[in-house]
Every structure is written in structure tokens, then in C-alpha cells.
Design a protein around this motif. Structure first.
Motif, short mmCIF file in Angstrom:
data_model
loop_
_atom_site.label_atom_id
_atom_site.label_comp_id
_atom_site.label_asym_id
_atom_site.label_seq_id
_atom_site.Cartn_x
_atom_site.Cartn_y
_atom_site.Cartn_z
N MET A 59 62.15 107.01 -46.09
CA MET A 59 62.39 106.85 -47.38
C MET A 59 62.60 108.41 -48.27
O MET A 59 61.84 109.38 -47.89
N GLY A 60 63.75 108.43 -48.82
CA GLY A 60 64.17 109.86 -49.55
C GLY A 60 63.50 109.74 -51.12
O GLY A 60 63.60 108.58 -51.41
N GLN A 75 70.41 102.83 -49.24
CA GLN A 75 69.85 101.75 -49.79
C GLN A 75 68.64 101.71 -50.86
O GLN A 75 67.96 102.70 -50.97
N ASP A 76 68.67 100.96 -51.92
CA ASP A 76 67.79 101.10 -52.98
C ASP A 76 66.31 100.51 -52.46
O ASP A 76 66.38 99.96 -51.32
N GLN A 77 65.30 100.30 -53.21
CA GLN A 77 64.03 99.80 -52.80
C GLN A 77 64.14 98.20 -52.92
O GLN A 77 63.30 97.70 -52.06
N SER A 78 65.19 97.73 -53.21
CA SER A 78 65.34 96.30 -53.00
C SER A 78 66.22 95.92 -51.69
O SER A 78 66.11 94.72 -51.57
N TYR A 99 64.89 106.29 -52.43
CA TYR A 99 65.99 105.33 -51.73
C TYR A 99 65.71 105.73 -50.15
O TYR A 99 65.29 106.51 -49.65
N ARG A 100 66.27 104.38 -49.37
CA ARG A 100 66.13 104.34 -48.00
C ARG A 100 67.35 104.92 -47.43
O ARG A 100 68.60 104.47 -47.48
N VAL A 153 66.99 109.07 -39.27
CA VAL A 153 67.38 110.02 -40.38
C VAL A 153 65.98 110.28 -41.08
O VAL A 153 64.94 109.59 -41.39
N TYR A 154 65.63 111.83 -41.20
CA TYR A 154 64.61 112.15 -41.87
C TYR A 154 64.79 112.78 -43.16
O TYR A 154 65.60 113.97 -43.37
N PRO A 155 64.65 111.94 -44.38
CA PRO A 155 64.92 112.79 -45.64
C PRO A 155 63.87 113.71 -45.76
O PRO A 155 62.91 113.84 -45.31
N ARG A 156 64.30 114.99 -46.68
CA ARG A 156 63.69 116.17 -46.90
C ARG A 156 63.02 115.68 -48.53
O ARG A 156 63.76 115.30 -49.22
#
Length: 224
Positions: free
Chosen positions: A103-104, A131-134, A170-171, A187-190
Motif C-alpha cells: 500500500m502506497g 488500484q484504489d482502495q476499493s 493506493y495498492r 512491489v514495495y511503495p515508499r
């Protein structure tokens, strides 16, 4: 002359290894030694204290005293290490970190969301999904051939039509074509570290991230 009671009888809390507290109702090290000398001076000459018993009582008291000293030393060392950890974590404020979550956080409209893609092998192609949270897919981007290792990627905060999306969480996910097969890759968001907090239970130092979440320094995968 009747024999004097042994130290185990006169001073059971010390001989049995229990914690010695510093209060008027209990004996400390000096009191113990005074008691020992008194016992030696008043023992029955016909029944002198056995040498082994004498050494045993001294050893037991020394063990209790040594354990207390060690406990105090470890407590002091723990405090120093804890303070040093907090000081080091404070230096992370303003930097970006990656955790195991995918989750970013898009901090502002028109901003960017940076992430790291971990490739287990050389990829002939790579695709990034947002993707959004939905769970609705709002963006996908393609990359060319990429070597094995960590690849830094960035999403510009727009959807498939190029419209700017609202700030928020966002995912991110990705797929890579590796060795003739399409496979999901990590994937690792910062996220930016906004501040540092000390855990209320004294368990460690927490990093306060831009999206309002908290993570421990031990859960951080990388610093940027």
C-alpha cells in the motif's frame, strides 16, 4: 555454649537467592558480614561451623549480590541502546522508507508515488498496476527488459486517461515475464517519515509515516 543458628535460618531471603530490597526491614551486604562475624565469634567451640558450609553461605550471598549487579548493569546498557536507537531513528525524518506492505500513499494531487520492484530474475517485460482502495484498477504501465534485482519505479498520480487522481492510499502490484513465464513480483511503495515516536510500552521506536500509519524500525525493508 549452645550453637548459633546458621545464616540460612537467620537470613533466609539472602541465602535462598531471593531479591534483596534496600529497605530498613531487610539486611544488606554489610549487615550480612556483621552477622557472619558474630556467628563465628559465638559458635560452639565443640561444634565449629563446617568449612564447606561457611564457603557455601558466602558463595550464595555473593551470587545474589552478583546477580543484582548484573541486572543493574544490563538495565543501564538497555537504556543506552534504547536512547541510541531513538537518536538514529530521528535522523530518518524526511527520508523515504519501504516496508513489506504494497500500500502506497500519494501525498498530494499532481505528486508522485515511488516504489521498488523486486525482480527474482531477468525480465523481458514488466507491468505495474495501481488500484484504489476499493480494488478498482486505475492505472497500468509497461516497462521494457529489466535485469534481476531491485528496480525503482514511479507513478505520476494519473489514471489511464491521464486525469489527476486524489491524494490517498493506493495498492501497487506488478507482473514480470521471466524465463518464458508471467509471474507476480513484489512491489514495495515508499513513504516519507514525518516524525519519530517512542512506544508507550518501551518496546521500541516507531516511525510515523505520511499516511498516518506507524511502523517499527525493525519492519522497514529499506531506506532511501
Amino acid at each position: 555454649m549452645s550453637s548459633v543458628a546458621s545464616l540460612s535460618e537467620l537470613f533466609p531471603s539472602t541465602v535462598q537467592g531471593e531479591t534483596i530490597k534496600n529497605n530498613p526491614n531487610e539486611l544488606g551486604q554489610e549487615d550480612f558480614m556483621t552477622l557472619l562475624v558474630t556467628q563465628l565469634e559465638n559458635q560452639d567451640p565443640t561444634k565449629p561451623m563446617d568449612n564447606l558450609e561457611f564457603i557455601s553461605q558466602l558463595a550464595q550471598f555473593g551470587t545474589v549480590s552478583g546477580i543484582q549487579d548484573l541486572q543493574g548493569g544490563f538495565s543501564g546498557l538497555s537504556s543506552v541502546l534504547y536512547a541510541n536507537q531513538a537518536l538514529q531513528a530521528a535522523g530518518l525524518v524526511g527520508q523515504e522508507v519501504s516496508t513489506s506492505s504494497n500500500m502506497g500513499y500519494l501525498a498530494e494531487e499532481g505528486g508522485e508515488l515511488n516504489a521498488t520492484v523486486a525482480l527474482p530474475g531477468d525480465a523481458t517485460s514488466l507491468k505495474l498496476y495501481v488500484q484504489d482502495q476499493s480494488g478498482e484498477l486505475i492505472y497500468s504501465g509497461s516497462f521494457g527488459a529489466t535485469e534481476q534485482g531491485n528496480l525503482n519505479v514511479s507513478w505520476d498520480g494519473t489514471d489511464a486517461e491521464g486525469n489527476t487522481v486524489a491524494p490517498g492510499r493506493y495498492r501497487l502490484s506488478a507482473e514480470a515475464w521471466i524465463d518464458g513465464q508471467n509471474e507476480a513480483v513484489s512491489v514495495y511503495p515508499r513513504q516519507r517519515v514525518e516524525s519519530v515516536s517512542v512506544a508507550g510500552d518501551g518496546s521500541g521506536v516507531l516511525l510515523n509515516l505520511a499516511d498516518g500509519s506507524q511502523v517499527s524500525t525493525s519492519s522497514v525493508k529499506s531506506f532511501h
